[in-house]
Design a protein around this motif. Sequence first.
Motif, PDB file in Angstrom:
ATOM      1  N   LEU A 137       0.821  -1.217   0.000  1.00 43.71           N
ATOM      2  CA  LEU A 137       0.000   0.000   0.000  1.00 43.71           C
ATOM      3  C   LEU A 137       0.849   1.260   0.000  1.00 43.71           C
ATOM      4  CD1 LEU A 137      -2.827  -1.026   2.495  1.00 43.71           C
ATOM      5  CD2 LEU A 137      -3.103  -0.516   0.064  1.00 43.71           C
ATOM      6  N   LEU A 138       2.037   1.190   0.599  1.00 44.93           N
ATOM      7  CA  LEU A 138       2.918   2.361   0.618  1.00 44.93           C
ATOM      8  C   LEU A 138       3.465   2.667  -0.763  1.00 44.93           C
ATOM      9  CD1 LEU A 138       4.922   1.741   3.929  1.00 44.93           C
ATOM     10  CD2 LEU A 138       2.904   3.172   3.583  1.00 44.93           C
ATOM     11  N   PRO A 169       0.825   8.337  -0.648  1.00 47.41           N
ATOM     12  CA  PRO A 169       0.454   7.391   0.412  1.00 47.41           C
ATOM     13  C   PRO A 169       0.953   7.851   1.773  1.00 47.41           C
ATOM     14  CG  PRO A 169       2.276   6.529  -0.894  1.00 47.41           C
ATOM     15  CD  PRO A 169       1.794   7.759  -1.600  1.00 47.41           C
ATOM     16  N   TYR A 170       0.170   7.554   2.783  1.00 47.67           N
ATOM     17  CA  TYR A 170       0.478   7.894   4.166  1.00 47.67           C
ATOM     18  C   TYR A 170       0.698   9.390   4.347  1.00 47.67           C
ATOM     19  CZ  TYR A 170       0.729   5.167   8.413  1.00 47.67           C
ATOM     20  OH  TYR A 170       0.407   4.568   9.615  1.00 47.67           O
ATOM     21  N   SER A 171      -0.239  10.168   3.768  1.00 43.61           N
ATOM     22  CA  SER A 171      -0.183  11.624   3.868  1.00 43.61           C
ATOM     23  C   SER A 171      -1.504  12.150   4.438  1.00 43.61           C
ATOM     24  CB  SER A 171       0.060  12.234   2.478  1.00 43.61           C
ATOM     25  OG  SER A 171      -1.027  11.950   1.604  1.00 43.61           O
ATOM     26  N   SER A 172      -1.643  13.464   4.507  1.00 45.82           N
ATOM     27  CA  SER A 172      -2.876  14.136   4.954  1.00 45.82           C
ATOM     28  C   SER A 172      -3.349  13.596   6.304  1.00 45.82           C
ATOM     29  CB  SER A 172      -3.987  13.980   3.911  1.00 45.82           C
ATOM     30  OG  SER A 172      -3.599  14.534   2.683  1.00 45.82           O
ATOM     31  N   MET A 173      -2.496  13.706   7.299  1.00 43.35           N
ATOM     32  CA  MET A 173      -2.802  13.196   8.627  1.00 43.35           C
ATOM     33  C   MET A 173      -4.014  13.891   9.248  1.00 43.35           C
ATOM     34  SD  MET A 173      -0.571  13.437  12.128  1.00 43.35           S
ATOM     35  CE  MET A 173      -1.344  15.000  12.560  1.00 43.35           C
ATOM     36  N   LEU A 174      -4.845  13.100   9.930  1.00 44.20           N
ATOM     37  CA  LEU A 174      -5.919  13.612  10.774  1.00 44.20           C
ATOM     38  C   LEU A 174      -5.785  12.983  12.159  1.00 44.20           C
ATOM     39  CD1 LEU A 174      -9.182  13.515   8.590  1.00 44.20           C
ATOM     40  CD2 LEU A 174      -7.809  15.509   9.201  1.00 44.20           C
ATOM     41  N   ASN A 175      -6.190  13.719  13.180  1.00 41.65           N
ATOM     42  CA  ASN A 175      -6.239  13.187  14.534  1.00 41.65           C
ATOM     43  C   ASN A 175      -7.694  12.843  14.837  1.00 41.65           C
ATOM     44  OD1 ASN A 175      -6.321  13.964  17.827  1.00 41.65           O
ATOM     45  ND2 ASN A 175      -4.593  12.744  17.131  1.00 41.65           N
ATOM     46  N   VAL A 176      -7.979  11.553  14.970  1.00 41.92           N
ATOM     47  CA  VAL A 176      -9.354  11.064  15.056  1.00 41.92           C
ATOM     48  C   VAL A 176      -9.617  10.451  16.424  1.00 41.92           C
ATOM     49  CG1 VAL A 176     -10.986   9.359  14.133  1.00 41.92           C
ATOM     50  CG2 VAL A 176      -9.525  10.669  12.580  1.00 41.92           C
ATOM     51  N   ILE A 231      11.235  -7.845  -2.946  1.00 39.71           N
ATOM     52  CA  ILE A 231      11.752  -6.843  -2.016  1.00 39.71           C
ATOM     53  C   ILE A 231      10.827  -6.696  -0.813  1.00 39.71           C
ATOM     54  CG2 ILE A 231      12.232  -4.376  -1.726  1.00 39.71           C
ATOM     55  CD1 ILE A 231      13.274  -4.362  -4.592  1.00 39.71           C
ATOM     56  N   VAL A 232       9.513  -6.707  -1.070  1.00 45.12           N
ATOM     57  CA  VAL A 232       8.557  -6.596   0.031  1.00 45.12           C
ATOM     58  C   VAL A 232       8.681  -7.779   0.971  1.00 45.12           C
ATOM     59  CG1 VAL A 232       6.091  -6.693   0.603  1.00 45.12           C
ATOM     60  CG2 VAL A 232       6.914  -5.107  -1.147  1.00 45.12           C
ATOM     61  N   GLN A 233       8.860  -8.978   0.438  1.00 44.23           N
ATOM     62  CA  GLN A 233       9.021 -10.144   1.295  1.00 44.23           C
ATOM     63  C   GLN A 233      10.290 -10.045   2.142  1.00 44.23           C
ATOM     64  OE1 GLN A 233       6.836 -12.453   2.021  1.00 44.23           O
ATOM     65  NE2 GLN A 233       5.398 -11.467   0.608  1.00 44.23           N
ATOM     66  N   MET A 234      11.347  -9.454   1.569  1.00 37.42           N
ATOM     67  CA  MET A 234      12.575  -9.225   2.338  1.00 37.42           C
ATOM     68  C   MET A 234      12.314  -8.243   3.477  1.00 37.42           C
ATOM     69  SD  MET A 234      15.379  -9.045  -0.767  1.00 37.42           S
ATOM     70  CE  MET A 234      16.636  -8.334   0.309  1.00 37.42           C
ATOM     71  N   LEU A 235      11.570  -7.177   3.188  1.00 37.07           N
ATOM     72  CA  LEU A 235      11.222  -6.199   4.226  1.00 37.07           C
ATOM     73  C   LEU A 235      10.411  -6.849   5.334  1.00 37.07           C
ATOM     74  CD1 LEU A 235      10.266  -3.081   2.040  1.00 37.07           C
ATOM     75  CD2 LEU A 235      12.223  -3.258   3.593  1.00 37.07           C
ATOM     76  N   VAL A 236       9.490  -7.717   4.939  1.00 39.43           N
ATOM     77  CA  VAL A 236       8.657  -8.407   5.915  1.00 39.43           C
ATOM     78  C   VAL A 236       9.517  -9.316   6.797  1.00 39.43           C
ATOM     79  CG1 VAL A 236       6.862 -10.162   6.208  1.00 39.43           C
ATOM     80  CG2 VAL A 236       6.547  -8.313   4.546  1.00 39.43           C
ATOM     81  N   SER A 253       5.846   6.534   7.223  1.00 38.00           N
ATOM     82  CA  SER A 253       5.928   7.787   6.484  1.00 38.00           C
ATOM     83  C   SER A 253       7.309   7.971   5.854  1.00 38.00           C
ATOM     84  CB  SER A 253       5.611   8.959   7.413  1.00 38.00           C
ATOM     85  OG  SER A 253       5.661  10.186   6.728  1.00 38.00           O
ATOM     86  N   THR A 254       8.351   7.599   6.598  1.00 38.46           N
ATOM     87  CA  THR A 254       9.718   7.709   6.082  1.00 38.46           C
ATOM     88  C   THR A 254       9.936   6.767   4.902  1.00 38.46           C
ATOM     89  OG1 THR A 254      10.549   8.319   8.275  1.00 38.46           O
ATOM     90  CG2 THR A 254      12.156   7.484   6.688  1.00 38.46           C
ATOM     91  N   ILE A 255       9.373   5.559   4.985  1.00 46.55           N
ATOM     92  CA  ILE A 255       9.497   4.597   3.888  1.00 46.55           C
ATOM     93  C   ILE A 255       8.915   5.170   2.600  1.00 46.55           C
ATOM     94  CG2 ILE A 255       8.621   2.376   3.025  1.00 46.55           C
ATOM     95  CD1 ILE A 255       8.934   1.300   5.865  1.00 46.55           C
ATOM     96  N   THR A 256       7.772   5.826   2.682  1.00 41.95           N
ATOM     97  CA  THR A 256       7.143   6.384   1.469  1.00 41.95           C
ATOM     98  C   THR A 256       8.000   7.479   0.848  1.00 41.95           C
ATOM     99  OG1 THR A 256       5.861   8.050   2.704  1.00 41.95           O
ATOM    100  CG2 THR A 256       4.841   5.898   2.353  1.00 41.95           C
ATOM    101  N   ARG A 257       8.798   8.154   1.667  1.00 42.87           N
ATOM    102  CA  ARG A 257       9.634   9.244   1.150  1.00 42.87           C
ATOM    103  C   ARG A 257      10.976   8.745   0.620  1.00 42.87           C
ATOM    104  NH1 ARG A 257       8.060  11.753   6.017  1.00 42.87           N
ATOM    105  NH2 ARG A 257      10.187  11.519   6.813  1.00 42.87           N
ATOM    106  N   LEU A 258      11.519   7.708   1.247  1.00 42.26           N
ATOM    107  CA  LEU A 258      12.889   7.312   0.926  1.00 42.26           C
ATOM    108  C   LEU A 258      13.002   6.084   0.023  1.00 42.26           C
ATOM    109  CD1 LEU A 258      14.640   7.826   4.406  1.00 42.26           C
ATOM    110  CD2 LEU A 258      14.422   9.439   2.501  1.00 42.26           C
ATOM    111  N   VAL A 259      12.018   5.192   0.086  1.00 43.43           N
ATOM    112  CA  VAL A 259      12.092   3.963  -0.713  1.00 43.43           C
ATOM    113  C   VAL A 259      11.392   4.187  -2.054  1.00 43.43           C
ATOM    114  CG1 VAL A 259      11.502   1.504  -0.811  1.00 43.43           C
ATOM    115  CG2 VAL A 259      12.131   2.565   1.383  1.00 43.43           C
ATOM    116  N   PRO A 260      12.067   3.926  -3.168  1.00 45.18           N
ATOM    117  CA  PRO A 260      11.450   4.114  -4.488  1.00 45.18           C
ATOM    118  C   PRO A 260      10.164   3.301  -4.628  1.00 45.18           C
ATOM    119  CG  PRO A 260      13.813   3.750  -4.713  1.00 45.18           C
ATOM    120  CD  PRO A 260      13.471   3.479  -3.275  1.00 45.18           C
ATOM    121  N   THR A 261       9.187   3.872  -5.307  1.00 44.22           N
ATOM    122  CA  THR A 261       7.886   3.221  -5.463  1.00 44.22           C
ATOM    123  C   THR A 261       7.997   1.847  -6.099  1.00 44.22           C
ATOM    124  OG1 THR A 261       6.771   5.361  -5.652  1.00 44.22           O
ATOM    125  CG2 THR A 261       5.598   3.453  -6.512  1.00 44.22           C
TER     126      THR A 261
END
Length: 424
Positions: free
Chosen positions: A228-229, A246-253, A316-321, A300-308
């Motif tokens: 999803l990221l 992804p993982y933007s527009s934060m709201l406090n709910v 790669i996702v399985q390695m991250l997991v 949030s950092t992953i979405t900024r630093l890791v290429p889409t």
Amino acid sequence: MASAVCMAVGFVKASSTAEIRKQIGDHHRDVERVNVSRVSAEEIARNRSVLIVGGTGVVGSNTAVALNKLCPHLRVVVAGRNRHKGDKVVATLGENSEFSQVDIGDVRSLKAAMKDVDLVVNAAGPFDYMECNVLEAAIQSKTAYIDVSDSKRYAQRAKTYKNKAMAAGVPAITTCGINPGVSNLMAAVLVHNAQSESRGQLESLRFNYYTCGTGGAGRAILATSFFLLGDEAVTYHKGEKVKFSPYSSMLNVDFGEGIGKQDVFLLNLPEVESAHEVLQVPTVSSRFGTGPFFWNWTLSTITRLVPTNFLRDQRIVQMLVQFSYPLIRAVDVITGEIMSIKVDLECSDGYNTTAIFSHKRLSEVVGVATAAFALAVLEGSTKPGVWYPEEPEGIPIEARETLLRRVADGAINSVITKSFCRRK
């Protein structure tokens, strides 16, 4: 200058919508009426059997346990590749269960496992890049089907089988977990109530989710989170599709009792599109947050630093997991597996209403939710075709309360509230 006269019925804690009506009065019909003629879970189970593909995983095994508790006489077949894991799950269920070794990549193997089965539950995630082999086998073997997909890609692929399922007379529902799944039904109840009371035009629907860590829900859920990221978050604003990072527009709910206020962020979840199309709400969004707070920073950092393209690569996702899962589970032991859903509906006349569901263990309640969907299909009210949970052909309006009541058993908080303002 317009002024507003506001009336509010506060948060009412209840394990069923019938209790809600009792506490706030029959003139506030916040949910569909109970159909007292509906058969019990025990009656449904008589001479019936369910096959759970991916039954050795966290979601699948908890679904098997939940079905066994709701319907001790239901025959449950746990299907997977690993016989050792399967035998361990079966050992917890008792004499009305068995293990079937299957390969989800082999339609022929799946069809053989579906022989003499009334329903197949597909819990073999992650679903993002999975083919619809289980659904295809179910249609070919004329077996009812549900899945626990939380992937928009998979849900869209599943929906392309609608005509085949209709022609074969096979009822099927996709995205039948807790969120999406139960959250879709919560939204459908809110919309139905607003329309039945002749409120103004539907304006906006907001799905908000909170989970501590992985919620104990396993590697498949974690893999889906990474996928999803790598997707832009699709929302709808006044009927127009709008995409965000992804993982933007934060709201406090505020998630209410037991959870409190939590930060949530936009994600590309399937219920946004299905609610927009099925419930005809012009503005829809979906946000998710996790705890402790530093996990939000990490995502949030992953979405900024890791290429889409990395986040869309299965290897790669399985390695991250594999790398992150032990650490996350270690933190889960401290923080717990608490989860919450909050759905907000707004209408043009100032009518605002909310539904909240919270539970102390995500891994447990996702199994209960899936089991509740399974029982709803076994009751025989789902029409042939492939449906989303909020489509009445999938879970009819009169069946929603029974399903939600089954899921609410043991919840921290299960409420539907009504708060509206009429402008003068």
